[in-house]
Design a protein around this motif. Structure first.
Motif, short mmCIF file in Angstrom:
data_model
loop_
_atom_site.label_atom_id
_atom_site.label_comp_id
_atom_site.label_asym_id
_atom_site.label_seq_id
_atom_site.Cartn_x
_atom_site.Cartn_y
_atom_site.Cartn_z
N GLN A 32 44.89 53.39 29.10
CA GLN A 32 46.09 54.10 28.65
C GLN A 32 47.31 53.18 28.65
O GLN A 32 48.24 53.37 27.86
N LYS A 33 47.32 52.20 29.54
CA LYS A 33 48.46 51.28 29.59
C LYS A 33 48.61 50.49 28.29
O LYS A 33 49.70 50.01 27.98
N ARG A 34 47.50 50.37 27.53
CA ARG A 34 47.54 49.57 26.32
C ARG A 34 47.66 50.43 25.07
O ARG A 34 47.79 49.92 23.96
N LEU A 35 47.60 51.75 25.24
CA LEU A 35 47.74 52.65 24.10
C LEU A 35 49.21 53.02 23.93
O LEU A 35 49.97 53.08 24.88
N ALA A 36 49.61 53.28 22.72
CA ALA A 36 51.03 53.51 22.46
C ALA A 36 51.35 54.94 22.05
O ALA A 36 52.51 55.27 21.86
N ASN A 37 50.34 55.81 21.92
CA ASN A 37 50.63 57.12 21.35
C ASN A 37 50.27 58.30 22.23
O ASN A 37 50.51 59.44 21.85
N VAL A 38 49.69 58.07 23.42
CA VAL A 38 49.31 59.18 24.29
C VAL A 38 49.70 58.88 25.74
O VAL A 38 49.33 57.84 26.29
N ALA A 39 50.45 59.79 26.34
CA ALA A 39 50.76 59.70 27.77
C ALA A 39 49.90 60.71 28.51
O ALA A 39 49.70 61.83 28.04
N VAL A 40 49.36 60.33 29.67
CA VAL A 40 48.43 61.18 30.41
C VAL A 40 48.91 61.40 31.84
O VAL A 40 49.33 60.46 32.52
N ASP A 41 48.82 62.64 32.29
CA ASP A 41 49.02 62.97 33.70
C ASP A 41 47.66 63.38 34.25
O ASP A 41 47.06 64.34 33.76
N GLY A 65 64.77 60.38 26.64
CA GLY A 65 65.28 61.57 27.30
C GLY A 65 64.21 62.55 27.73
O GLY A 65 64.51 63.57 28.35
N VAL A 66 62.95 62.25 27.41
CA VAL A 66 61.84 63.14 27.76
C VAL A 66 61.40 62.88 29.20
O VAL A 66 61.21 61.72 29.59
N ILE A 67 61.23 63.93 29.97
CA ILE A 67 60.71 63.83 31.32
C ILE A 67 59.25 64.30 31.31
O ILE A 67 58.95 65.41 30.89
N PHE A 68 58.35 63.44 31.76
CA PHE A 68 56.93 63.78 31.86
C PHE A 68 56.42 63.25 33.19
O PHE A 68 56.38 62.05 33.42
N CYS A 69 56.08 64.16 34.09
CA CYS A 69 55.64 63.75 35.42
C CYS A 69 54.88 64.91 36.05
O CYS A 69 54.74 65.98 35.46
N SER A 70 54.40 64.70 37.27
CA SER A 70 53.78 65.80 37.98
C SER A 70 54.85 66.81 38.38
O SER A 70 56.03 66.47 38.53
N ILE A 71 54.45 68.06 38.56
CA ILE A 71 55.43 69.07 38.94
C ILE A 71 55.94 68.81 40.37
O ILE A 71 57.08 69.13 40.70
N SER A 72 55.12 68.15 41.18
CA SER A 72 55.57 67.78 42.52
C SER A 72 56.71 66.77 42.45
O SER A 72 57.69 66.86 43.18
N GLU A 73 56.56 65.79 41.55
CA GLU A 73 57.62 64.80 41.38
C GLU A 73 58.88 65.44 40.80
O GLU A 73 60.00 65.11 41.19
N ALA A 74 58.69 66.38 39.88
CA ALA A 74 59.84 67.07 39.30
C ALA A 74 60.61 67.86 40.37
O ALA A 74 61.85 67.92 40.32
N LEU A 75 59.90 68.42 41.33
CA LEU A 75 60.57 69.15 42.41
C LEU A 75 61.41 68.23 43.27
O LEU A 75 62.41 68.66 43.86
N ASP A 107 58.24 55.94 32.08
CA ASP A 107 59.48 55.18 31.83
C ASP A 107 59.77 55.11 30.34
O ASP A 107 60.93 55.23 29.92
N LYS A 108 58.74 54.89 29.53
CA LYS A 108 58.94 54.80 28.10
C LYS A 108 59.45 56.13 27.54
O LYS A 108 60.34 56.15 26.68
N LEU A 109 58.90 57.23 28.02
CA LEU A 109 59.33 58.55 27.57
C LEU A 109 60.77 58.81 28.00
O LEU A 109 61.56 59.41 27.26
N ALA A 110 61.12 58.35 29.20
CA ALA A 110 62.46 58.58 29.72
C ALA A 110 63.53 57.92 28.85
O ALA A 110 64.67 58.40 28.78
N GLU A 111 63.17 56.85 28.15
CA GLU A 111 64.12 56.18 27.26
C GLU A 111 64.59 57.10 26.15
O GLU A 111 65.71 56.95 25.64
#
Length: 228
Positions: free
Chosen positions: A117-126, A146-156, A140-144
């Motif tokens: 997944q680190k080498r793919l450019a079109n899919v982010a996986v949790d 403005g998109v937040i994508f993380c575990s719900i634990s991290e979001a809390l 980090d790339k998504l955050a650029e």
């Protein structure tokens, strides 16, 4: 049922293997002490514990539905383990390089190579393993954008105001028996926030893996996507 379907459903489940890994597992059973223990292990803010306890007390007043046209043996909710997490050398991992190789190998065998997944450019996986997220790619790339994508634990931990505002806003805790149960004991899941007018630059994917056969995996996915 056709012969093809019979062959399909009767074949051994090829993903039914178990990963031999040390786990942090709580006692079986469901009560307020168990819910407080789950919340404490996840270092949740006080409002989240209150949300869980309110849901549990609501669930106790409800009856498991019998109207669906499905049959299964009666569920003993006191025999389930509601939290089991692979032990990590660090509480918070900074990259996939710090993930236990045995966990990465598990997802490789499932056809979901997190390293690839680190080498793919079109899919982010949790990737969720039993009760915790072990890796989220391209955060980090998504955050650029403005998109937040993380575990719900991290979001809390990092975006508690968003979780507090939107959690349970579509399907309320008291909506049904299983919504109340999930609200009380969910262990992890994925969180997505896409700001108004922003188009997410890549596809988002979540994979849930149950390793401990005695564990009930109650996950929660919270997707917030305002207009546009």
């Amino acid at each position: 049922m056709t012969a093809t379907v019979k062959t399909l459903v009767n074949q051994p489940y090829k993903y039914g293997f178990v990963t031999d890994i040390e786990a942090d597992t709580i006692p079986r059973g469901l009560n307020e002490d168990i819910i407080r223990l789950i919340s404490a292990k996840k270092n949740e803010p006080e409002f989240m514990l209150e949300f869980r306890l309110k849901a549990y007390r609501q669930w106790q007043k409800m009856t498991e539905p019998t109207w669906p046209h499905v049959t299964y043996p009666p569920i003993d909710y006191q025999k389930i383990i509601y939290y089991s997490a692979p032990k990590q050398t660090k509480e918070k991992l900074n990259s996939l390089d710090e993930v236990d190789p045995a966990l990465l190998e598990t997802f490789d065998k499932l056809g979901i190579s997190l390293s690839e997944q680190k080498r793919l450019a079109n899919v982010a996986v949790d990737a969720i393993f039993d009760s915790v997220s072990i890796a989220t790619t391209f955060k980090d790339k998504l955050a650029e954008s403005g998109v937040i994508f993380c575990s719900i634990s991290e979001a809390l931990q990092e975006h508690p105001e968003l979780v507090r505002k939107y959690l349970g806003s579509v399907v309320p805790v008291a909506d049904n028996y299983f919504a109340a149960l999930n609200s009380a004991v969910f262990s992890d899941g994925s969180f997505v926030y896409i700001p108004k007018g922003v188009k997410c630059p890549m596809e988002l994917s979540t994979y849930f893996r149950i390793n401990n056969g005695d564990t009930g995996q109650f996950e929660r996915t919270l997707i917030v996507a305002p207009h546009g």
